[in-house]
Structure formats: structure tokens, C-alpha cells
Write a protein that holds these residues in place. Structure first.
Motif, PDB file in Angstrom:
ATOM      1  N   SER A  74       0.861  -1.187   0.000  1.00 49.60           N
ATOM      2  CA  SER A  74       0.000   0.000   0.000  1.00 49.60           C
ATOM      3  C   SER A  74       0.895   1.233   0.000  1.00 49.60           C
ATOM      4  N   CYS A  75       0.360   2.336  -0.453  1.00 47.38           N
ATOM      5  CA  CYS A  75       1.160   3.563  -0.536  1.00 47.38           C
ATOM      6  C   CYS A  75       1.591   4.052   0.837  1.00 47.38           C
ATOM      7  N   ALA A  76       0.750   3.840   1.861  1.00 47.82           N
ATOM      8  CA  ALA A  76       1.124   4.253   3.216  1.00 47.82           C
ATOM      9  C   ALA A  76       2.344   3.479   3.695  1.00 47.82           C
ATOM     10  N   LYS A  77       2.357   2.167   3.462  1.00 44.86           N
ATOM     11  CA  LYS A  77       3.513   1.356   3.853  1.00 44.86           C
ATOM     12  C   LYS A  77       4.725   1.690   2.989  1.00 44.86           C
ATOM     13  N   ALA A  78       4.484   2.002   1.716  1.00 42.05           N
ATOM     14  CA  ALA A  78       5.576   2.307   0.797  1.00 42.05           C
ATOM     15  C   ALA A  78       6.316   3.573   1.218  1.00 42.05           C
ATOM     16  N   VAL A  79       5.590   4.626   1.600  1.00 45.84           N
ATOM     17  CA  VAL A  79       6.275   5.862   1.983  1.00 45.84           C
ATOM     18  C   VAL A  79       6.989   5.702   3.318  1.00 45.84           C
ATOM     19  N   ASP A  80       6.459   4.864   4.209  1.00 44.63           N
ATOM     20  CA  ASP A  80       7.170   4.570   5.463  1.00 44.63           C
ATOM     21  C   ASP A  80       8.478   3.848   5.167  1.00 44.63           C
ATOM     22  N   LYS A  81       8.415   2.889   4.260  1.00 44.82           N
ATOM     23  CA  LYS A  81       9.622   2.137   3.889  1.00 44.82           C
ATOM     24  C   LYS A  81      10.615   3.034   3.154  1.00 44.82           C
ATOM     25  N   LEU A  82      10.104   3.942   2.317  1.00 40.29           N
ATOM     26  CA  LEU A  82      10.968   4.889   1.613  1.00 40.29           C
ATOM     27  C   LEU A  82      11.725   5.759   2.609  1.00 40.29           C
ATOM     28  N   ALA A  83      11.039   6.231   3.644  1.00 43.57           N
ATOM     29  CA  ALA A  83      11.683   7.059   4.672  1.00 43.57           C
ATOM     30  C   ALA A  83      12.716   6.263   5.459  1.00 43.57           C
ATOM     31  N   ARG A  84      12.461   4.976   5.675  1.00 45.18           N
ATOM     32  CA  ARG A  84      13.439   4.126   6.384  1.00 45.18           C
ATOM     33  C   ARG A  84      14.672   3.868   5.525  1.00 45.18           C
ATOM     34  N   HIS A  85      14.451   3.584   4.254  1.00 43.73           N
ATOM     35  CA  HIS A  85      15.565   3.267   3.355  1.00 43.73           C
ATOM     36  C   HIS A  85      16.348   4.505   2.937  1.00 43.73           C
ATOM     37  N   HIS A  86      15.677   5.653   2.875  1.00 38.75           N
ATOM     38  CA  HIS A  86      16.308   6.899   2.448  1.00 38.75           C
ATOM     39  C   HIS A  86      15.966   7.991   3.452  1.00 38.75           C
ATOM     40  N   PRO A  87      16.675   8.054   4.582  1.00 39.18           N
ATOM     41  CA  PRO A  87      16.370   9.069   5.591  1.00 39.18           C
ATOM     42  C   PRO A  87      16.421  10.476   4.987  1.00 39.18           C
ATOM     43  N   GLY A  88      15.459  11.287   5.378  1.00 37.25           N
ATOM     44  CA  GLY A  88      15.391  12.643   4.844  1.00 37.25           C
ATOM     45  C   GLY A  88      14.436  12.777   3.680  1.00 37.25           C
ATOM     46  N   VAL A  89      14.021  11.657   3.085  1.00 34.92           N
ATOM     47  CA  VAL A  89      13.058  11.693   1.992  1.00 34.92           C
ATOM     48  C   VAL A  89      11.679  11.458   2.600  1.00 34.92           C
ATOM     49  N   GLU A  90      10.882  12.508   2.620  1.00 34.32           N
ATOM     50  CA  GLU A  90       9.533  12.413   3.168  1.00 34.32           C
ATOM     51  C   GLU A  90       8.541  12.674   2.062  1.00 34.32           C
ATOM     52  N   MET A  91       7.686  11.696   1.829  1.00 31.23           N
ATOM     53  CA  MET A  91       6.704  11.770   0.759  1.00 31.23           C
ATOM     54  C   MET A  91       5.355  11.370   1.329  1.00 31.23           C
ATOM     55  N   GLY A  92       4.325  12.062   0.927  1.00 30.91           N
ATOM     56  CA  GLY A  92       2.981  11.717   1.362  1.00 30.91           C
ATOM     57  C   GLY A  92       2.431  10.512   0.618  1.00 30.91           C
ATOM     58  N   ARG A  93       1.471   9.858   1.231  1.00 30.24           N
ATOM     59  CA  ARG A  93       0.836   8.681   0.648  1.00 30.24           C
ATOM     60  C   ARG A  93       0.199   9.018  -0.700  1.00 30.24           C
ATOM     61  N   THR A  94      -0.471  10.163  -0.777  1.00 29.15           N
ATOM     62  CA  THR A  94      -1.131  10.543  -2.033  1.00 29.15           C
ATOM     63  C   THR A  94      -0.126  10.880  -3.131  1.00 29.15           C
ATOM     64  N   THR A  95       1.027  11.397  -2.743  1.00 30.35           N
ATOM     65  CA  THR A  95       2.073  11.679  -3.738  1.00 30.35           C
ATOM     66  C   THR A  95       2.576  10.373  -4.343  1.00 30.35           C
ATOM     67  N   ALA A  96       2.806   9.370  -3.491  1.00 36.02           N
ATOM     68  CA  ALA A  96       3.249   8.065  -3.991  1.00 36.02           C
ATOM     69  C   ALA A  96       2.191   7.456  -4.908  1.00 36.02           C
ATOM     70  N   LEU A  97       0.932   7.592  -4.532  1.00 32.77           N
ATOM     71  CA  LEU A  97      -0.154   7.072  -5.358  1.00 32.77           C
ATOM     72  C   LEU A  97      -0.223   7.801  -6.692  1.00 32.77           C
ATOM     73  N   ARG A  98      -0.053   9.119  -6.668  1.00 30.35           N
ATOM     74  CA  ARG A  98      -0.075   9.916  -7.898  1.00 30.35           C
ATOM     75  C   ARG A  98       1.088   9.513  -8.819  1.00 30.35           C
ATOM     76  N   LEU A  99       2.278   9.317  -8.244  1.00 28.70           N
ATOM     77  CA  LEU A  99       3.431   8.885  -9.043  1.00 28.70           C
ATOM     78  C   LEU A  99       3.190   7.491  -9.632  1.00 28.70           C
ATOM     79  N   LEU A 100       2.579   6.609  -8.844  1.00 31.57           N
ATOM     80  CA  LEU A 100       2.278   5.256  -9.315  1.00 31.57           C
ATOM     81  C   LEU A 100       1.292   5.306 -10.482  1.00 31.57           C
ATOM     82  N   HIS A 101       0.245   6.119 -10.379  1.00 34.47           N
ATOM     83  CA  HIS A 101      -0.738   6.237 -11.460  1.00 34.47           C
ATOM     84  C   HIS A 101      -0.109   6.854 -12.708  1.00 34.47           C
ATOM     85  N   HIS A 102       0.754   7.852 -12.515  1.00 40.67           N
ATOM     86  CA  HIS A 102       1.444   8.489 -13.641  1.00 40.67           C
ATOM     87  C   HIS A 102       2.311   7.460 -14.373  1.00 40.67           C
TER      88      HIS A 102
END
Length: 176
Positions: free
Chosen positions: A139-167
Motif C-alpha cells: 500500500s502507498c502508506a507502507k511504501a512511503v514509510d519504507k521509503l523514509a526508512r531506506h532513504h532518511p530525509g526523503v519524506e513523501m505523502g501517501r497521495t504523492t506516492a499514489l499519484r506517481l504510481l498512477h502516472h
């Protein structure tokens, strides 16, 4: 493989780090491998973000110095600079984007965009790719949490990840 112009910098980083480890014989600064890895990642991230900031600052000045001539043959005047943020896997970079304009023929330009190879986009291709890769599996919520863990300092909202996925999905669908 590093480009030759970066090899000496990498060698200097390693030599200084080795000297730090030798001087820390008691293990007070770097008690274990995890602590060493965290410090190295922090160094690389901060140095890399600073290098990217230097790149966009220098390119902005170069673009302004070499601004094009308009259709009437006059050199376009620098009117203002808008500031926008580009979020990368190394952290956010602030871009001072010059706007040029010809008062005679009305032609306008953003000369920095050609130098950067991109228009005004919030997310770098690598950051967007990382988010899409994670969002396709979870899910996008879990994906952005994992993104923040793997890349500290990168903060992305759930809807942004969803928008990028749809794009990305729309481009994939068009390709197929």
C-alpha cells in the motif's frame, strides 16, 4: 567505477576515515559495524546533497550569464528568480530559477531548465522511481514509510506516492 575526477576525493575520504578508526582504538566513536555504517551513510548523504546544491547553483549562474537572444536579436533581460525545491534521494535541493524576458518582442525564457535537463518538477527521477517500486508491492502508506526508512530525509505523502504510481502506470499502459 568512479569517474577519474572523483577518485582522488574518494581516496581522501577513505584515508581520513581509516585514520579516524585507527585513532578510535577504544571504540568510543565507532563501537561497531552498525555505527560505522550509519556514520558513512550520513557523510555520503550530506556530501552528495551539498554537491547537488553546488551543481544547481553553478548552473543557474551559467544559464544567466549565457542567456539567449530573442527573436528580435536582443539579449533577454533577467527579470526575477523563482525558488523551488527538488527532492532527491540525498535530500532536498533549493533551485533559484532565473526568468528572462525581452521587453521589445515579449519573448520569455527559463534558461536554467535546459541546463538541468528538466522542467520544474518536485521529485527527482530516482526518488520517484524508488517510490513507485515500493508502491507497486505494498500500500502507498507502507511504501512511503519504507521509503523514509531506506532513504532518511526523503519524506513523501501517501497521495504523492499514489499519484506517481498512477502516472507511471499511464505511461506503461501507453507503451504496451
Amino acid at each position: 567505477m568512479l569517474p577519474p575526477e572523483f577518485q582522488s576525493i574518494a581516496d581522501e575520504f577513505r584515508a581520513r576515515f581509516r585514520a579516524l578508526v585507527i585513532a578510535d582504538a577504544d571504540g568510543e566513536q565507532l563501537p561497531d559495524l552498525l555505527a560505522a555504517e550509519e556514520r558513512v551513510v550520513l557523510l555520503v548523504r550530506e556530501a552528495g546533497r551539498g554537491m547537488l546544491q553546488d551543481f544547481v547553483d553553478v548552473r543557474a549562474e551559467q544559464a544567466l550569464a549565457r542567456r539567449d537572444r530573442c527573436a528580435c536579436g536582443r539579449r533577454m533581460e533577467a527579470q526575477r528568480r523563482s525558488v523551488w525545491e527538488r527532492k532527491t534521494l540525498l535530500g532536498a535541493v533549493s533551485i533559484r530559477d532565473p526568468y528572462t524576458y525581452c521587453r521589445v518582442c515579449g519573448t520569455s525564457s527559463r534558461p536554467l531548465h535546459a541546463w538541468l535537463g528538466t522542467d520544474r518538477e518536485t521529485w527527482s527521477l530516482l526518488a520517484a522511481e524508488a517510490a513507485v517500486d515500493l508502491a507497486t508491492d505494498e500500500s502507498c502508506a507502507k511504501a512511503v514509510d519504507k521509503l523514509a526508512r531506506h532513504h532518511p530525509g526523503v519524506e513523501m505523502g501517501r497521495t504523492t506516492a499514489l499519484r506517481l504510481l498512477h502516472h507511471h502506470g499511464a505511461h506503461a499502459r501507453a507503451f504496451i
